[in-house]
Write a protein that holds these residues in place. Structure first.
Motif, PDB file in Angstrom:
ATOM      1  N   ARG A  89      11.315  13.508  -3.440  1.00 32.05           N
ATOM      2  CA  ARG A  89       9.973  13.942  -3.029  1.00 32.05           C
ATOM      3  C   ARG A  89       8.895  13.541  -4.031  1.00 32.05           C
ATOM      4  NH1 ARG A  89      13.317  18.071  -1.458  1.00 32.05           N
ATOM      5  NH2 ARG A  89      12.859  19.353  -3.268  1.00 32.05           N
ATOM      6  N   SER A  91       6.768  10.388  -5.902  1.00 35.77           N
ATOM      7  CA  SER A  91       6.424   8.986  -5.646  1.00 35.77           C
ATOM      8  C   SER A  91       7.063   8.108  -6.719  1.00 35.77           C
ATOM      9  CB  SER A  91       4.918   8.816  -5.658  1.00 35.77           C
ATOM     10  OG  SER A  91       4.433   9.012  -6.971  1.00 35.77           O
ATOM     11  N   LYS A 120       3.178  -2.507  -4.795  1.00 34.83           N
ATOM     12  CA  LYS A 120       2.734  -2.132  -3.440  1.00 34.83           C
ATOM     13  C   LYS A 120       3.207  -0.718  -3.051  1.00 34.83           C
ATOM     14  CE  LYS A 120       4.125  -5.040  -0.224  1.00 34.83           C
ATOM     15  NZ  LYS A 120       4.364  -6.156   0.676  1.00 34.83           N
ATOM     16  N   TRP A 121       4.285  -0.254  -3.667  1.00 34.99           N
ATOM     17  CA  TRP A 121       4.906   1.018  -3.234  1.00 34.99           C
ATOM     18  C   TRP A 121       4.711   2.147  -4.241  1.00 34.99           C
ATOM     19  CZ3 TRP A 121       7.300  -3.777  -2.681  1.00 34.99           C
ATOM     20  CH2 TRP A 121       7.502  -4.203  -1.355  1.00 34.99           C
ATOM     21  N   ASP A 123       2.696   4.491  -4.808  1.00 34.46           N
ATOM     22  CA  ASP A 123       2.377   5.863  -4.388  1.00 34.46           C
ATOM     23  C   ASP A 123       3.278   6.362  -3.256  1.00 34.46           C
ATOM     24  OD1 ASP A 123       0.305   6.317  -6.233  1.00 34.46           O
ATOM     25  OD2 ASP A 123      -1.011   5.023  -5.050  1.00 34.46           O
ATOM     26  N   ASP A 124       4.258   5.573  -2.881  1.00 34.17           N
ATOM     27  CA  ASP A 124       5.187   6.010  -1.825  1.00 34.17           C
ATOM     28  C   ASP A 124       6.257   6.913  -2.427  1.00 34.17           C
ATOM     29  OD1 ASP A 124       3.714   4.279  -0.366  1.00 34.17           O
ATOM     30  OD2 ASP A 124       5.376   3.048   0.345  1.00 34.17           O
ATOM     31  N   ARG A 125       6.638   7.919  -1.644  1.00 36.43           N
ATOM     32  CA  ARG A 125       7.715   8.795  -2.112  1.00 36.43           C
ATOM     33  C   ARG A 125       9.052   8.042  -2.102  1.00 36.43           C
ATOM     34  NH1 ARG A 125       7.150  14.824   0.444  1.00 36.43           N
ATOM     35  NH2 ARG A 125       4.980  15.156  -0.080  1.00 36.43           N
ATOM     36  N   GLU A 127      11.911   8.939  -1.214  1.00 36.10           N
ATOM     37  CA  GLU A 127      12.739   9.155  -0.022  1.00 36.10           C
ATOM     38  C   GLU A 127      12.343   8.220   1.130  1.00 36.10           C
ATOM     39  OE1 GLU A 127      12.207  13.270   1.025  1.00 36.10           O
ATOM     40  OE2 GLU A 127      10.041  13.073   1.187  1.00 36.10           O
ATOM     41  N   THR A 128      11.140   7.633   1.047  1.00 33.77           N
ATOM     42  CA  THR A 128      10.706   6.743   2.130  1.00 33.77           C
ATOM     43  C   THR A 128      11.049   5.286   1.847  1.00 33.77           C
ATOM     44  OG1 THR A 128       8.517   6.364   1.186  1.00 33.77           O
ATOM     45  CG2 THR A 128       8.759   8.289   2.633  1.00 33.77           C
ATOM     46  N   LEU A 129      11.562   5.003   0.654  1.00 34.04           N
ATOM     47  CA  LEU A 129      11.843   3.603   0.277  1.00 34.04           C
ATOM     48  C   LEU A 129      13.208   3.154   0.794  1.00 34.04           C
ATOM     49  CD1 LEU A 129      10.753   3.689  -3.486  1.00 34.04           C
ATOM     50  CD2 LEU A 129       9.363   3.007  -1.527  1.00 34.04           C
ATOM     51  N   GLN A 134      14.590   1.321  -3.783  1.00 33.96           N
ATOM     52  CA  GLN A 134      15.026   2.403  -4.686  1.00 33.96           C
ATOM     53  C   GLN A 134      15.778   1.820  -5.887  1.00 33.96           C
ATOM     54  OE1 GLN A 134      16.964   5.863  -2.975  1.00 33.96           O
ATOM     55  NE2 GLN A 134      15.793   5.680  -1.097  1.00 33.96           N
TER      56      GLN A 134
END
Lengths: 283, 353
Positions: A89, A91, A120-121, A123-125, A127-129, A134
């Protein structure tokens, strides 16, 4: 010596996972630690990084005993695990910031994120990668404290070929900076490309330890591969280079067959491992 | 232990927890408790049911219809057994029992003895009213010439002057429930570290298992404390001896964190933590429920640590108790807290070291 292990041993109950192994790794060296699943690679890494205390033998990393002074070691190493272990959870930035703070650092991530192509990623959490992304975050995490020694457990597992190549280039650039790398993998191509020396571990024991070149020369077979055109397509014949019959057979083929290609082929680490253990690395 | 590591882990845990739907649901419960509080009546029932037993079918005692007055309803019993059962088990504030020879004693000029039974939580004002009512009724029957002896018996502990509205009784229940639910938060934070494999990653940095455990406490204790204080504020229940009240809440926060550490250490996966924590959670809420329903008295609840917490909070909030009244409860809670904290830390260190 940056890493020195003597008679390291560890059992899980009655199962002997690591059986009296000894080796050393010099500064700036990449040691490939190869073996199939369950051979004892991860247990060895756990002992060298102070996660497991050796039941017999001892090891030193950067001059500190792994059982007595693990925290001194942890300040100067980076570990990339095989399993995905990010905070889902948080980023990408929060994950990296958290680990930087554990090292007491206010890290500037921009260059690191660019190196592993994660900008590019950011700020992505987690769990969404995807698994590959990851893996890249975990690799970036292992570099966050600019470690003297990197322990990389299958660092390119689950990555696409381009990302895997990028990671391999970073490993090589770390080596150029004088960093020591302990690389566990069952990807023999990767080990061959990156490692100064490779150790084969099988059923908890080191069965060979040398440079990839020496291992292939000593234990592998160089061959001559002849590809011939036929009415139905192509057929191939592989001849051992050092066999007394090979020149005669080659001459026959050249005279009688419609040759498409002919070339010599180096032995692979996979073949060396098979010769030593009777089983494949991927098994 | 490294302070910078503890701070970083606690901050990370706070962000992780706030993004966990189940943990947020725990916070929402605090608001739900406050809403329920305002749904409960704020005043006590003003019409009383009084049971009257007249085994001898007195001709002199006035008929029920003539006796009833505003705020009091009289239910007549001819069977002694039914009368006793009704007064003890049903919702009568009092029972009036006339003696067998009520008429003959009055006629012979003797002094009859009327027995009065009160529930323990009947307010003093109600008791006085009923006693006065009996005296007046006898005077009415004898035209003021005959004195009557009235014997009064309390059923259970005398709670005169302590009658409190339902919503006030519910506050200790809400507080204990809210505090104990934070056990879920703490155990989830621990189980997640293990289930996500992040603990391994943390332990190969300068952070130690002690730092991780301490961070959960550093985050969990003030978090649980603030949730409980928020409920007190939302229900306008910040009253009584405030230092003692806050000590009780703090000890409750410590209890939920220490139990959360222990539960987190013995649970292996996230689903398991939800299930395994739910069982002790329900058990821990029982004492607070029993305080909410004071008619049910079970001494076995005294083995449940939250009995002492719920009792102390209830005493401070609803009976104006001070430290002298609840220090024994505090001592027991502190003992439980210490025991669970030691057990939890020991189990976690074993698991993660």
């Amino acid at each position: 010596m940056i890493i020195e292990a003597k008679n390291l041993t560890y059992s899980y109950g009655d199962t002997l996972a690591v059986d009296h192994i000894s080796f050393s790794v010099d500064k700036g060296e990449i040691l490939g630690f190869l073996g199939p699943n369950g051979a004892g690679k991860t247990t060895t890494v756990k002992m060298l990084t102070g996660q497991l205390e050796p039941q017999e033998g001892h090891a030193k990393v950067l001059g500190f005993d792994v059982a007595q002074e693990p925290k001194k070691i942890h300040e100067k190493i980076g570990v990339c695990f095989e399993e995905k272990n990010l905070y889902p959870r948080l980023s990408v930035r929060e994950n990296l910031e958290f680990f930087a703070k554990l090292f007491g650092l206010e890290a500037d991530f921009d260059s690191l994120l660019k190196r592993v192509d994660l900008s590019k990623w950011v700020d992505d959490r987690a769990e969404t990668l995807s698994k590959g992304l990851q893996q890249r975050v975990m690799f970036a995490r292992s570099l966050i404290n600019d470690p003297d020694v990197l322990f990389l457990d299958e660092p390119t597992g689950g990555l696409d070929p381009i990302s895997a190549d990028a990671i391999r280039n970073i490993i090589l650039s770390e080596k150029k900076k004088g960093k020591t790398v302990f690389l566990t993998t069952h990807n023999m191509m990767e080990a061959d490309k990156l490692s100064d020396r490779v150790a084969f571990i099988h059923e908890g024991k080191i069965v060979a330890l040398d440079t990839p070149e020496n291992l292939k020369l000593k234990l592998g077979k160089r061959t001559l591969k002849v590809k011939m055109r036929t009415e139905k397509g192509f057929k191939e014949e592989t001849l051992p280079l050092r066999d007394s019959e090979t020149p005669k057979r080659t001459k026959e083929l050249l005279e009688k067959e419609n040759i498409a290609t002919i070339h010599t082929q180096e032995a692979t680490l996979e073949e060396v491992f098979m010769k030593l253990t009777g089983r494949k690395l991927e098994q | 232990m490294k302070l910078s590591c503890i701070k970083a882990i606690a901050r990370k845990d706070a962000v992780q927890a706030m993004r966990n739907r189940l943990v947020v649901l725990g916070l929402v419960f605090g608001i739900i408790f406050a809403v329920i509080y305002y749904v409960f009546p704020s005043t006590v029932e003003e019409t009383f049911d009084v049971a009257l037993y007249d085994g001898s079918s007195s001709q002199l005692f006035p008929p029920v219809g003539e006796l009833e007055m505003e705020g009091m309803r009289i239910i007549f019993f001819t069977s002694g057994e039914e009368f006793e059962k009704a007064v003890e088990e049903e919702d009568y504030v009092a029972g009036i029992a006339l003696p067998e020879n009520f008429d003959s004693q009055l006629l012979s000029g003797k002094q009859p003895t009327v027995s009065l039974y009160f529930k323990s939580d009947v307010p003093e004002s109600v008791r006085s009213s009923i006693q006065y009512f009996i005296q007046m009724t006898i005077e009415y029957v004898t035209l003021g010439k005959q004195p009557t002896d009235v014997e009064t018996e309390m059923l259970g502990e005398d709670m005169a002057g302590k009658h409190i509205p339902l919503r006030e009784q519910a506050v200790p229940l809400f507080l204990v429930m809210a505090l104990m639910m934070e056990m879920w938060t703490i155990s989830t934070l621990i189980v997640e570290e293990s289930a996500f494999g992040t603990m391994r990653a943390v332990l190969v940095t300068p952070a130690s298992p002690s730092d991780v455990i301490m961070a959960k406490g550093v985050l969990g204790i003030p978090y649980a404390f603030l949730v409980a204080v928020s409920i007190l504020i939302l229900t306008q229940s910040v009253r009584g001896n405030l230092p003692v009240l806050f000590i009780a809440v703090f000890l409750g926060a410590l209890m939920t964190v220490s139990m959360g550490l222990f539960m987190g250490s013995i649970t292996k996966n996230i689903l398991g933590s939800y299930i395994y924590v739910a069982i002790p959670l329900l058990i821990l809420m029982i004492p607070a429920m029993l305080i909410f329903v004071p008619d049910v008295s079970l001494s076995i609840v005294k083995v449940i640590p939250t009995y002492y917490l719920a009792n102390a909070i209830n005493q401070v909030l609803n009976s104006g108790a001070g430290l002298a009244d609840v220090w024994k409860d505090f001592l027991v809670i502190a003992g439980f807290d210490t025991a669970f904290f030691v057990l939890g830390v020991y189990a976690l260190r074993r698991r993660f070291s």
